[in-house]
Design an enzyme around this catalytic site. Structure first.
Site, PDB file in Angstrom:
ATOM      1  N   VAL A 129      -9.442  -5.701   2.081  1.00  0.00           N
ATOM      2  CA  VAL A 129      -9.544  -4.281   1.227  1.00  0.00           C
ATOM      3  C   VAL A 129     -10.674  -4.809   0.780  1.00  0.00           C
ATOM      4  CG1 VAL A 129      -8.955  -2.870  -0.574  1.00  0.00           C
ATOM      5  CG2 VAL A 129      -7.790  -3.255   1.473  1.00  0.00           C
TER       6      VAL A 129
ATOM      7  N   SER B 296      -3.349 -10.846   6.809  1.00  0.00           N
ATOM      8  CA  SER B 296      -3.841 -13.076   7.958  1.00  0.00           C
ATOM      9  C   SER B 296      -2.482 -11.939   8.771  1.00  0.00           C
ATOM     10  CB  SER B 296      -3.182 -13.604   7.041  1.00  0.00           C
ATOM     11  OG  SER B 296      -4.025 -14.376   5.625  1.00  0.00           O
ATOM     12  N   HIS B 297      -1.616 -11.164   8.958  1.00  0.00           N
ATOM     13  CA  HIS B 297      -0.385 -11.107   9.627  1.00  0.00           C
ATOM     14  C   HIS B 297      -0.698  -9.084  10.312  1.00  0.00           C
ATOM     15  CE1 HIS B 297       2.379  -9.473   7.273  1.00  0.00           C
ATOM     16  NE2 HIS B 297       2.072  -9.954   6.253  1.00  0.00           N
TER      17      HIS B 297
ATOM     18  N   VAL C  61      -7.083 -16.870  -9.248  1.00  0.00           N
ATOM     19  CA  VAL C  61      -7.166 -16.382 -10.630  1.00  0.00           C
ATOM     20  C   VAL C  61      -5.790 -16.929 -10.728  1.00  0.00           C
ATOM     21  CG1 VAL C  61      -7.132 -13.719 -11.182  1.00  0.00           C
ATOM     22  CG2 VAL C  61      -8.822 -14.523  -9.341  1.00  0.00           C
TER      23      VAL C  61
ATOM     24  N   HIS D 140       8.785  -6.509   6.016  1.00  0.00           N
ATOM     25  CA  HIS D 140       8.865  -5.206   7.570  1.00  0.00           C
ATOM     26  C   HIS D 140       8.622  -6.479   8.906  1.00  0.00           C
ATOM     27  CE1 HIS D 140       7.354  -3.302  10.452  1.00  0.00           C
ATOM     28  NE2 HIS D 140       6.230  -3.666  10.582  1.00  0.00           N
TER      29      HIS D 140
ATOM     30  N   TYR E 209       7.381   0.994  16.098  1.00  0.00           N
ATOM     31  CA  TYR E 209       6.158   0.264  16.569  1.00  0.00           C
ATOM     32  C   TYR E 209       5.538  -0.552  18.133  1.00  0.00           C
ATOM     33  CZ  TYR E 209       4.479  -2.730  13.384  1.00  0.00           C
ATOM     34  OH  TYR E 209       4.323  -3.744  12.099  1.00  0.00           O
TER      35      TYR E 209
ATOM     36  N   TRP F 154      -3.184  -0.407   3.420  1.00  0.00           N
ATOM     37  CA  TRP F 154      -3.209  -0.901   4.339  1.00  0.00           C
ATOM     38  C   TRP F 154      -4.482  -1.026   5.263  1.00  0.00           C
ATOM     39  CZ3 TRP F 154       1.966   1.880   7.035  1.00  0.00           C
ATOM     40  CH2 TRP F 154       3.343   1.731   5.515  1.00  0.00           C
TER      41      TRP F 154
ATOM     42  N   ASP G 164      -8.298  22.961 -13.207  1.00  0.00           N
ATOM     43  CA  ASP G 164      -8.999  24.230 -13.958  1.00  0.00           C
ATOM     44  C   ASP G 164      -7.526  24.472 -15.098  1.00  0.00           C
ATOM     45  OD1 ASP G 164      -6.274  24.418 -12.161  1.00  0.00           O
ATOM     46  OD2 ASP G 164      -6.565  26.117 -11.662  1.00  0.00           O
TER      47      ASP G 164
END
Length: 789
Positions: free
Chosen positions: A14, A46-47, A168, A219, A255, A346, A533
């Site tokens: 991202v 990475s995964h 950071v 997950h 999946y 994602w 509106d």
């Protein structure tokens, strides 16, 4: 003017997409930081397995995904092998037809295929185990790390700088504005910071004092040993990681994709395993919890007989980001100027989000409007830690569930109740939920109203969260009078010497009318598209009450207000009841000393008065197309207001009406619902709201698309595709049975060439096409006699 110095936190997919899209638009002063190595940083990029299933009930999300497919295909980082979603039950097969409708509506090619075709597409599928599948040929697998690196390389060629090994540790905020980023290697000055830190996003946000409603949830992803059915024959395909379509078995929360001759299995079927962003390690992968995978492995072997003798060789628990509504968190912080977010994204949507955020930052007209993903969209209670954790975990559980358009969250409830709530419960209110508010959909106490009435019965899907009482309540509203709880309507108070000038500048309405005027107007963005509106009621020389749509409206007004204007969201401290129907004046007039006659209190006028002992702001407006008033008062007087109206209304046959009747009535009258019928994707003229714009451009081009009224003989629910001559040409926004006109009313976006009354089209509803006819609007009371009487 010097170009802004931009720091992007996070060099995952991202952050790299955002940097690429910003530099494409000429913003070259971009620095991208990550504490991990470039570009396999240790986060979700990475995964993650990289599966891109584009079809989504949210149009913007499908568009994000479609752009991701196109961009990564062009970069050579996408394996476009197609995707197949499998159905093993009749309910899931019906859902695939509904999903195919979304695909057609949003412009993605897809078809529902027979079991034999599923088996032809993928060697592991046994046609005896499935009832069908949804095949999307353009789906596939994004090679996430490759895509990140390629986008980063393009950004670097344009001047961007990427720094790995820079953790950071703080954000520098001065005077409410971000000025720099402190890293493990020193401070970097910044005019604008974009947080793309993924699962670490909440931790980074807290450095600036901002609470980010995001929870990392574990997950499972597991890999089998080699399977004979996936063995490589050699040749050119031998080195390809994936050759066959990616698969989803959403009925079991699973999946699948190939990893060469092995099967990768993703499992959402286990208990939620949330993680604390403050305590996350540098790597987002945790130990595999075998007990949580047992049921998934059993179902995998049942679905794929070729895997029955296989074993799980390896697995891990990765972390993905979940939010209270399962949508990304995009856009500027309202608490700290210069701090932006591209979070809870994602891989499926990464390139599309990068483009949308870059367009938003640079002021370019967005291709995909991000307003429904705006990080500021949540009410205050929806940002609390306990609420965020509860909703995010439940959204993990429901991520693959079949969700009905009206289905409310079940927990935590109730959260927000109007002062009328106890009376609504006594009347047998059946409550749904919106933004935390309990809202009656209908009242069981109105069941006797069904006697002697023929109420149209919708099909099985549309009949969920519905009762024939809805129809009776709608008809009684047209015949007598009804009370509607409008408390959830956002009410904003705007006061001060400059209030009129300010509102005139930020809306499209003519607000120089005197005290007592109510004006329907719009808030537009810099490109002339509809942000909201609203109704503006002038209750005093320096006092206005705004009826708005969301917390974003209140935030926008507050941010733009000058020093001599005060903007307050007063929703929580007030309540509102709509008193509507041909007998509304008969009910209200005896309760007040003010003159509520048509001559003394005209349509779209307002005043402060008393109803019985209750001080109210009375607005003669109606969202159902009937005579009546919205009466708002302080929350502590709300129950007294309801009881006063209810007691006085008995001789007039008053009832309480629910949102089901309300929606039917407003569609018969052609009233739009912001966020449903039109969004920031649309301009006023194509949405049929040009009348609300005071400064009309005579040279503007005719709209190419129009929000169009359709009538048909069956009830649809919204988001269905519309076809003309067999091809998809638009989509339904909202629909309901019109209990006055005796037909289903649907609004749809269509090409202007198809918007003439009498034009025939078809609406795709599950696996059928339903004929529909374009109708002139409004369908009910076009002469406005009922409203102005």
């Amino acid at each position: 003017m010097a170009q802004p110095r931009v720091v992007v936190i996070g060099a995952g997919i991202v952050g790299c997409a955002t940097a690429d899209e910003l530099t494409r638009r000429g913003w070259t002063g971009v620095t991208v930081l990550d504490r991990g190595p470039l570009y396999e940083t240790g986060g979700s990029t990475s995964h993650a397995p990289g599966l891109v299933f584009q079809v989504n009930p949210v149009k913007a999300m499908t568009e994000f995904a479609a752009y991701t497919v196109a961009k990564y295909s062009g970069l050579g980082a996408f394996d476009q092998v197609g995707g197949v979603e499998l159905a093993c039950t009749p309910e899931r097969l019906a859902e695939l037809h509904r999903r195919r409708g979304w695909a057609a509506a949003w412009g993605v090619g897809a078809r529902v295929v027979e079991p034999d075709e599923c088996a032809r597409l993928h060697p592991l599928v046994d046609p005896e185990r499935v009832l069908g599948g949804l095949h999307v040929p353009s789906d596939g697998m994004a090679r996430a790390v490759d895509a990140a690196a390629l986008q980063a390389a393009a950004a670097q060629e344009r001047g961007a700088v990427f720094k790995g090994g820079h953790e950071v540790v703080d954000l520098v905020v001065k005077g409410g504005r971000i000025t720099g980023v402190v890293t493990s290697e020193g401070e970097i000055p910044a005019d604008l910071v974009v947080c793309c830190a993924g699962i670490w996003g909440p931790k980074v946000a807290r450095m600036a004092g901002v609470a980010l409603p995001l929870t990392p949830v574990a997950h499972q992803l597991a890999f089998t040993n080699p399977l004979a059915r996936l063995a490589r024959p050699g040749g050119a395909d031998a080195d390809r990681e994936i050759r066959h379509p990616i698969l989803r078995h959403q009925g079991a929360d699973l999946y699948f994709r190939e990893r060469f001759d092995r099967l990768a299995i993703g499992n959402y079927g286990h208990r939620p395993l949330p993680a604390d962003p403050e305590k996350l390690a540098a790597n987002a992968m945790a130990a595999f919890t075998e007990d949580d995978f047992a049921e998934a492995w059993q179902e995998t072997r049942r679905l794929f007989p070729a895997a029955r003798e296989a074993k799980i060789e390896e697995g891990f628990n990765g972390l993905f980001s979940f939010t209270p509504d399962n949508l990304p968190l995009l856009g500027p912080s309202r608490a700290v100027d210069g701090l932006w977010f591209a979070e809870a994204v994602w891989i499926t949507h990464s390139a599309g989000v990068g483009r949308a955020v870059a367009e938003w930052i640079t002021g370019e007209r967005p291709v995909t409007p991000p307003r429904e993903c705006d990080v500021g969209r949540f009410e205050e209670h929806q940002r609390g830690p306990a609420y965020v954790l509860a909703r995010d975990c439940q959204n993990y559980v429901e991520v693959y569930d079949i969700i009905h358009p009206l289905q409310p969250m079940e927990d935590p409830r109730p959260l927000r109740t109007s002062p009328f709530y106890s009376r609504q419960q006594e009347l047998g209110g059946v409550f749904l939920e919106a933004a935390g508010w309990e809202r009656p959909q209908w009242y069981e106490s109105n069941a006797p109203l069904l006697e002697g009435r023929e109420i149209h019965e919708p099909g099985e899907w549309a009949a969920r969260y519905w009762s024939p009482i809805v129809g009776a309540e709608a008809q009684i509203t047209r015949e007598r009078v009804a009370l509607y709880d409008m408390t959830a309507l956002k009410r904003i108070e705007v006061t001060g010497p400059g209030a009129q000038a300010f509102l005139s500048g930020v809306t499209t309405g003519r607000l120089d009318r005197g005290v007592g005027a109510v004006t329907y107007c719009l808030m537009l963005d810099e490109h002339g598209r509809v942000l909201s509106d609203i109704t503006v009621a002038r209750l005093g020389e320096r006092e206005f009450q705004i009826g708005a749509n969301s917390v974003l409206d209140a935030d926008r007004l507050a941010r733009l207000a000058p020093a001599d204007v005060v903007v307050r969201d007063v929703t929580a401290g007030t309540c509102c009841v709509g008193v509507w129907g041909p007998r509304a004046r008969d009910l209200v007039q005896p309760l007040t000393e003010d003159d509520f006659s048509n001559k003394a209190f005209r349509y779209f006028r307002c005043r402060r008065t008393y109803v019985g002992m209750v001080p109210v702001a009375a607005l003669r407006v109606s969202y159902v197309g009937e005579l009546g008033w919205e009466l708002s008062c302080p929350a502590d007087m709300g129950l007294k207001l309801w009881d006063t109206l209810w007691a006085a209304g008995q001789e007039h046959g008053v009832i309480a009406g629910g949102r089901g009747a309300f929606n039917s009535l407003r569609l018969e009258k052609g009233y739009r619902s912001y966020g449903v019928d039109m969004t920031s994707e649309h301009d006023p003229y194509e949405a049929g709201l040009g009348f609300a714009v005071r400064d009309v451009d005579p040279g503007r081009a005719a709209p190419k698309r129009l929000l169009t009224c359709l009538t048909l003989d069956e009830v649809v629910m919204g988001k269905e595709p519309v076809y003309a001559k067999g091809a998809p040409v638009g989509y339904v926004t909202s629909a309901a049975w019109g209990y006055t006109i005796g037909r289903c009313v649907a609004y749809a976006w269509l090409p202007s060439a198809l918007a003439a009354p009498g034009t025939t089209v078809e609406i795709g509803y599950f696996d059928r096409r339903i004929p529909a006819t374009v109708a002139a609007e409004p369908l009910f009371d076009p002469g406005m006699e009922r409203l102005r009487g």
